[in-house]
Design a protein around this motif. Structure first.
Motif, PDB file in Angstrom:
ATOM      1  N   LEU A  36       0.895  -1.141   0.102  1.00  0.00           N
ATOM      2  CA  LEU A  36       0.164   0.023  -0.063  1.00  0.00           C
ATOM      3  C   LEU A  36       0.855   1.164   0.116  1.00  0.00           C
ATOM      4  O   LEU A  36       0.701   2.208  -0.637  1.00  0.00           O
ATOM      5  N   LEU A  37       1.910   1.280   0.945  1.00  0.00           N
ATOM      6  CA  LEU A  37       2.956   2.444   0.745  1.00  0.00           C
ATOM      7  C   LEU A  37       3.527   2.533  -0.691  1.00  0.00           C
ATOM      8  O   LEU A  37       3.648   3.721  -1.237  1.00  0.00           O
ATOM      9  N   ASP A  40       0.930   4.061  -2.844  1.00  0.00           N
ATOM     10  CA  ASP A  40       0.589   5.353  -2.478  1.00  0.00           C
ATOM     11  C   ASP A  40       1.796   6.304  -3.301  1.00  0.00           C
ATOM     12  O   ASP A  40       1.440   7.278  -3.755  1.00  0.00           O
ATOM     13  N   SER A  41       3.126   5.625  -3.039  1.00  0.00           N
ATOM     14  CA  SER A  41       4.239   6.437  -3.678  1.00  0.00           C
ATOM     15  C   SER A  41       3.871   6.586  -5.051  1.00  0.00           C
ATOM     16  O   SER A  41       4.294   7.557  -5.845  1.00  0.00           O
ATOM     17  N   GLY A  44       1.459   9.054  -6.066  1.00  0.00           N
ATOM     18  CA  GLY A  44       1.696  10.370  -5.650  1.00  0.00           C
ATOM     19  C   GLY A  44       2.720  10.981  -6.797  1.00  0.00           C
ATOM     20  O   GLY A  44       2.695  12.108  -7.200  1.00  0.00           O
ATOM     21  N   LEU A  86       4.875  13.685   0.250  1.00  0.00           N
ATOM     22  CA  LEU A  86       4.572  11.924  -0.428  1.00  0.00           C
ATOM     23  C   LEU A  86       5.796  11.279  -0.369  1.00  0.00           C
ATOM     24  O   LEU A  86       5.616  10.262  -0.346  1.00  0.00           O
ATOM     25  N   PHE A  91       1.413   7.020   6.160  1.00  0.00           N
ATOM     26  CA  PHE A  91      -0.135   7.502   5.705  1.00  0.00           C
ATOM     27  C   PHE A  91      -0.143   8.841   5.956  1.00  0.00           C
ATOM     28  O   PHE A  91      -1.024   9.247   5.243  1.00  0.00           O
ATOM     29  N   ASP A  94       1.258  11.224   3.837  1.00  0.00           N
ATOM     30  CA  ASP A  94       0.617  11.268   2.463  1.00  0.00           C
ATOM     31  C   ASP A  94      -0.929  12.007   2.305  1.00  0.00           C
ATOM     32  O   ASP A  94      -1.279  12.512   1.234  1.00  0.00           O
ATOM     33  N   PHE A  98      -1.537  14.566  -0.531  1.00  0.00           N
ATOM     34  CA  PHE A  98      -2.325  14.489  -1.497  1.00  0.00           C
ATOM     35  C   PHE A  98      -3.369  15.868  -1.350  1.00  0.00           C
ATOM     36  O   PHE A  98      -3.904  16.252  -2.358  1.00  0.00           O
TER      37      PHE A  98
END
Length: 178
Positions: A36-37, A40-41, A44, A86, A91, A94, A98
């Protein structure tokens, strides 16, 4: 006071990030949290690139049209700051990253930033030795711009002549020429 706030921020934010990562990892699993990280990166980075290009195009358009690009410059700075948030693993950072980057949340973040910086500048100006120059409540001839010889009508000493005293219209005659 600012130093204490920065110290607490640099101390508490990583602790909160680690705590939240542990909580998420205990709910969905360790490898899933890492995945998930990473997702997410990647999302981003793509978003920063896209919004950065849009902000650059808007900045160029504003400059080419001769308009002051204040909104575009703030948007660009927020995209850079959001990209930096990011980059940090976690989280919570982030979410703020975002919020600063997404085109539908950036106007809200811009208003908050403008409000915060406006308060900060007014506070610093009030503590400055030049504070009487920024005093808009002083009347004509008082400690504000009026006392410095400005009447605030022609754009030199303030934003308007309202509440600054009487304006006497006339003609300046140079006695040296006659």
């Amino acid at each position: 006071m600012v130093r204490i706030g920065l110290f607490l921020g640099f101390l508490l934010v990583p602790v909160l990030e680690i705590w939240f990562l542990i909580r998420v990892g205990s709910v969905i699993g360790g490898w899933e949290t890492v995945a998930l990280l990473i997702a997410d990166s990647v999302l981003g980075a793509w978003l920063v690139r896209r919004e950065g290009r849009r902000a650059w195009a808007a900045l160029r358009t504003a400059i080419e049209s001769g308009r002051m690009p204040d909104k575009e410059l703030i948007d660009g700075a927020m995209i850079v700051a959001g990209g930096a948030l990011l980059l940090t693993p976690g989280f919570l950072s982030d979410v703020f990253g975002f919020f600063a980057i997404l085109p539908f949340t950036r106007p809200i973040a811009r208003r908050w930033l403008s409000w915060f910086l406006g308060r900060r500048v007014r506070s610093l100006a009030a503590r400055s030795p030049y504070a009487p120059l920024f005093d808009r409540t002083a009347g004509f001839g008082g400690a504000g711009f009026g006392g410095a010889g400005f009447d605030g009508v022609d754009g030199v000493g303030g934003t308007s002549g309202a509440g600054r005293g009487r304006v006497v219209h006339g003609e300046v005659i140079d006695d040296d020429k006659h």
